[in-house]
Design an enzyme around this catalytic site. Structure first.
Site, PDB file in Angstrom:
ATOM      1  N   SER A   1       0.839  -1.214   0.000  1.00  0.00           N
ATOM      2  CA  SER A   1       0.000   0.000   0.000  1.00  0.00           C
ATOM      3  C   SER A   1       0.866   1.254   0.000  1.00  0.00           C
ATOM      4  O   SER A   1       0.582   2.220  -0.731  1.00  0.00           O
ATOM      5  CB  SER A   1      -0.886   0.032   1.252  1.00  0.00           C
ATOM      6  OG  SER A   1      -1.794  -1.028   1.223  1.00  0.00           O
TER       7      SER A   1
ATOM      8  N   GLY B   1      -6.048  -4.004  -7.700  1.00  0.00           N
ATOM      9  CA  GLY B   1      -7.181  -3.161  -7.328  1.00  0.00           C
ATOM     10  C   GLY B   1      -6.706  -1.796  -6.848  1.00  0.00           C
ATOM     11  O   GLY B   1      -7.342  -0.773  -7.125  1.00  0.00           O
TER      12      GLY B   1
ATOM     13  N   ARG C   1     -13.958  -7.309 -10.383  1.00  0.00           N
ATOM     14  CA  ARG C   1     -14.075  -6.604  -9.094  1.00  0.00           C
ATOM     15  C   ARG C   1     -14.843  -5.279  -9.254  1.00  0.00           C
ATOM     16  O   ARG C   1     -14.724  -4.611 -10.281  1.00  0.00           O
ATOM     17  CB  ARG C   1     -12.684  -6.401  -8.500  1.00  0.00           C
ATOM     18  CG  ARG C   1     -12.024  -7.752  -8.207  1.00  0.00           C
ATOM     19  CD  ARG C   1     -10.650  -7.602  -7.616  1.00  0.00           C
ATOM     20  NE  ARG C   1     -10.677  -6.961  -6.322  1.00  0.00           N
ATOM     21  CZ  ARG C   1      -9.587  -6.605  -5.661  1.00  0.00           C
ATOM     22  NH1 ARG C   1      -8.382  -6.837  -6.181  1.00  0.00           N
ATOM     23  NH2 ARG C   1      -9.675  -6.026  -4.482  1.00  0.00           N
TER      24      ARG C   1
ATOM     25  N   GLN D   1      -9.108   2.101  -0.423  1.00  0.00           N
ATOM     26  CA  GLN D   1      -8.985   2.351  -1.866  1.00  0.00           C
ATOM     27  C   GLN D   1      -9.997   3.403  -2.302  1.00  0.00           C
ATOM     28  O   GLN D   1      -9.677   4.304  -3.075  1.00  0.00           O
ATOM     29  CB  GLN D   1      -9.165   1.045  -2.640  1.00  0.00           C
ATOM     30  CG  GLN D   1      -8.042   0.055  -2.344  1.00  0.00           C
ATOM     31  CD  GLN D   1      -8.124  -1.212  -3.156  1.00  0.00           C
ATOM     32  OE1 GLN D   1      -9.124  -1.473  -3.822  1.00  0.00           O
ATOM     33  NE2 GLN D   1      -7.076  -2.016  -3.106  1.00  0.00           N
TER      34      GLN D   1
ATOM     35  N   ASP E   1      -6.715  -8.031   4.874  1.00  0.00           N
ATOM     36  CA  ASP E   1      -5.914  -8.914   4.019  1.00  0.00           C
ATOM     37  C   ASP E   1      -5.325 -10.102   4.794  1.00  0.00           C
ATOM     38  O   ASP E   1      -4.796 -11.029   4.195  1.00  0.00           O
ATOM     39  CB  ASP E   1      -4.774  -8.125   3.361  1.00  0.00           C
ATOM     40  CG  ASP E   1      -5.305  -7.119   2.347  1.00  0.00           C
ATOM     41  OD1 ASP E   1      -6.437  -7.289   1.863  1.00  0.00           O
ATOM     42  OD2 ASP E   1      -4.582  -6.146   2.051  1.00  0.00           O
TER      43      ASP E   1
ATOM     44  N   ARG F   1     -12.636 -14.711  -1.157  1.00  0.00           N
ATOM     45  CA  ARG F   1     -11.774 -15.308  -0.132  1.00  0.00           C
ATOM     46  C   ARG F   1     -12.556 -16.085   0.930  1.00  0.00           C
ATOM     47  O   ARG F   1     -11.967 -16.911   1.626  1.00  0.00           O
ATOM     48  CB  ARG F   1     -10.885 -14.244   0.510  1.00  0.00           C
ATOM     49  CG  ARG F   1      -9.765 -13.819  -0.429  1.00  0.00           C
ATOM     50  CD  ARG F   1      -8.804 -12.825   0.196  1.00  0.00           C
ATOM     51  NE  ARG F   1      -7.730 -12.541  -0.767  1.00  0.00           N
ATOM     52  CZ  ARG F   1      -6.933 -11.475  -0.697  1.00  0.00           C
ATOM     53  NH1 ARG F   1      -7.083 -10.606   0.278  1.00  0.00           N
ATOM     54  NH2 ARG F   1      -5.988 -11.300  -1.604  1.00  0.00           N
TER      55      ARG F   1
ATOM     56  N   ARG G   1      -2.634 -14.239  -1.715  1.00  0.00           N
ATOM     57  CA  ARG G   1      -2.722 -14.470  -0.266  1.00  0.00           C
ATOM     58  C   ARG G   1      -3.255 -15.870   0.048  1.00  0.00           C
ATOM     59  O   ARG G   1      -2.951 -16.438   1.092  1.00  0.00           O
ATOM     60  CB  ARG G   1      -3.559 -13.389   0.403  1.00  0.00           C
ATOM     61  CG  ARG G   1      -2.968 -11.996   0.165  1.00  0.00           C
ATOM     62  CD  ARG G   1      -3.305 -10.993   1.215  1.00  0.00           C
ATOM     63  NE  ARG G   1      -3.011  -9.648   0.741  1.00  0.00           N
ATOM     64  CZ  ARG G   1      -1.811  -9.067   0.757  1.00  0.00           C
ATOM     65  NH1 ARG G   1      -0.768  -9.716   1.245  1.00  0.00           N
ATOM     66  NH2 ARG G   1      -1.636  -7.846   0.297  1.00  0.00           N
TER      67      ARG G   1
HETATM   68  C1  S3P Z   1      -5.526  -1.415   0.069  1.00  0.00           C
HETATM   69  C2  S3P Z   1      -6.713  -1.421   0.729  1.00  0.00           C
HETATM   70  C3  S3P Z   1      -7.489  -2.646   1.015  1.00  0.00           C
HETATM   71  C4  S3P Z   1      -6.646  -3.894   0.840  1.00  0.00           C
HETATM   72  C5  S3P Z   1      -5.784  -3.857  -0.374  1.00  0.00           C
HETATM   73  C6  S3P Z   1      -4.884  -2.659  -0.376  1.00  0.00           C
HETATM   74  C7  S3P Z   1      -4.880  -0.115  -0.167  1.00  0.00           C
HETATM   75  O1  S3P Z   1      -8.564  -2.686   0.117  1.00  0.00           O
HETATM   76  O2  S3P Z   1      -7.463  -5.037   0.821  1.00  0.00           O
HETATM   77  O3  S3P Z   1      -4.979  -5.025  -0.446  1.00  0.00           O
HETATM   78  O4  S3P Z   1      -3.667  -0.089  -0.477  1.00  0.00           O
HETATM   79  O5  S3P Z   1      -5.552   0.918  -0.065  1.00  0.00           O
HETATM   80  P1  S3P Z   1      -9.933  -1.938   0.484  1.00  0.00           P
HETATM   81  O6  S3P Z   1      -9.543  -0.632   1.006  1.00  0.00           O
HETATM   82  O7  S3P Z   1     -10.721  -1.814  -0.759  1.00  0.00           O
HETATM   83  O8  S3P Z   1     -10.575  -2.818   1.505  1.00  0.00           O
END
Ligand code: S3P
Length: 425
Positions: A20, A91, A119, A166, A312, A343, A385
């Site tokens: 992240s 994502g 997604r 996100q 995660d 998952r 994962r």
């Molecule tokens: C992430 C936020 C999470 C996480 C992803 C990375 C990020 O997703 O599951 O692996 O870097 O902002 P969500 O915020 O959509 O839950």
């Protein structure tokens, strides 16, 4: 990949850099004025997608083994990417980038692999559209997604229905280009790396409880960022250290940001012997060395309040719960259904093949433990994962475990099997 039962694991290891934080450092450095240095960045397929996207938009990124040097294009200096931007499996690339692209004066299209194309993107399309962005996507929800040029976005106050970093970060990136003050409020706090790093790069950002506000930005300033190691990658070895008998391992330089450390809280409540050492701050993030010893685990239950801080890590927490005494109930985790795989199903179906007693629920799991695991042929569903969690399960399963489609570990942890080999005795 084939994994066999081991008698113990031992050693001092490091795991790769935080995914992240690496994504965000690349994005903000690309939008900054001047030369940024990112030390200990994550060299993985997901972060490569973010890097390639900005290179495609004219940003100069030099890559060595341990660091990135990025000459930023400036907040308004990105160039038309000309062809589609391919986000692969990522994502985070897609959702954060869509916020940046919404503020550009050129049109762009994001595509992805089969998993990413399934997604949901409505969660970012909706708030961006409220800001005035003009976005089309397959069935209004899926990639490919095309973002048309926009002269001026308008600031909004948005209450997000999901606790998603996100979504929050997407809106904050778009907020850099929107007239006025953009505010996003989440139902439960999600990871706050964007908030921290926006501030470091000079954005006018403020946090008030569950709300984050950012003002339109004329300039971001280049920085040197050192990325700590990823607690989501460390998680596999934390649980391995707890459930493999006679083990003692230390993982160095792990990010223990309060919005990411839910796994430590949950495992400690299960009786885990986990000690944090050498706690310090690096580039605005809390970091520690984590020492783990084999522990007798008891069951636990947790729900939506803590889920965003361990989202995660749930697959590997479920594995820990299969070895704990009693019934563990995990709820409030519906988001797991829209990750790199579903998952809830991938974890339960594959661990049950190995002898676990896990019931899938609509928003989580009911796990009865402890259960003896036995080697089996299991599938990662092309989800990094899941591949790593099943490999750790293989360390305590009788006989041999074959993990199909395990190559996907390169999404976040390219040398996972080398590190695993190093500590297996
Ligand atoms: C992430 C936020 C999470 C996480 C992803 C990375 C990020 O997703 O599951 O692996 O870097 O902002 P969500 O915020 O959509 O839950």
């Amino acid at each position: 990949m084939k994994v066999n039962k081991v008698s113990k694991i031992n050693g001092i290891i490091t795991v790769p850099a935080d995914k992240s934080i690496t994504h965000r450092a690349i994005m903000l450095s690309s939008l900054a004025t001047g030369k940024s240095y990112i030390n200990n960045y994550l060299k993985s397929d997901d972060c490569l997608m973010t890097m390639n996207a900005f290179k495609q938009m004219g940003v100069n990124i030099e890559q060595t083994e341990d660091s990135l040097t990025i000459i930023g294009a400036g907040i308004n200096g990105l160039k038309n990417p000309v062809k589609e931007i391919y986000a692969g499996n990522s994502g985070t690339t897609t959702r954060l980038l869509s916020g940046v692209l919404a503020g550009q004066k050129f049109s762009s299209t994001i595509t992805g692999d089969a998993s990413l194309s399934k997604r949901p993107m409505k969660r970012v399309i909706e708030p961006l559209s409220l800001m005035g962005a003009n976005i089309t996507a397959k069935e209004n929800n899926f990639l490919p997604m095309t973002i048309l040029p926009k002269e001026n976005l308008k600031a909004i106050s948005y209450t997000s229905p999901v606790a998603s970093a996100q979504v929050k970060s997407c809106i904050l990136f778009a907020g850099l280009y929107a007239d006025g003050t953009t505010t996003v409020t989440e139902p439960i706090k999600s990871r706050d790396h964007s908030e921290r790093m926006f501030k470091t790069f000079g954005a006018d950002i403020s946090v008030d409880g569950l709300s984050v506000s950012v003002k339109k930005c004329n300039e971001l300033y280049a920085q040197e960022v050192t990325v700590p190691c990823d607690i989501s990658s460390a998680a596999f070895f934390i649980v391995a250290g707890l459930i493999v008998p006679n083990s003692n391992i230390k993982i160095l330089n792990v990010n223990i940001n309060k919005t990411r450390d839910g796994i430590l809280t949950v495992l400690k409540s299960m009786g885990a012997d986990i000690v944090l050492d050498n706690v310090r701050t690096v580039s605005g993030e809390d970091v520690a060395d984590i020492e783990i010893k084999t522990s007798r685990l008891n069951s636990t239950s947790f729900g939506k309040e803590i889920v965003p801080s361990l989202i995660d890590e749930i697959p590997i927490i479920v594995l820990a719960a299969t070895q704990a005494e009693g019934q563990t109930v995990i709820s409030g985790a519906k988001e797991l259904k829209v990750k790199e795989s579903d998952r809830i199903h991938s974890v339960a179906s594959q661990l049950n093949k190995m002898g676990a007693d896990i019931k899938e629920t609509d928003d989580g799991f009911i796990i009865n433990g402890p259960t003896k695991l036995k080697g089996a042929t299991v599938d990662s569903f092309d989800d990094h994962r899941i591949a790593m969690m099943l490999s750790i399960a293989g360390l305590i399963a009788e006989g041999e475990t074959e993990i199909l489609n395990s190559d996907c570990v390169k999404i976040s942890f390219a040398n996972f099997y080398e590190v695993l080999k190093k500590i297996c005795k």
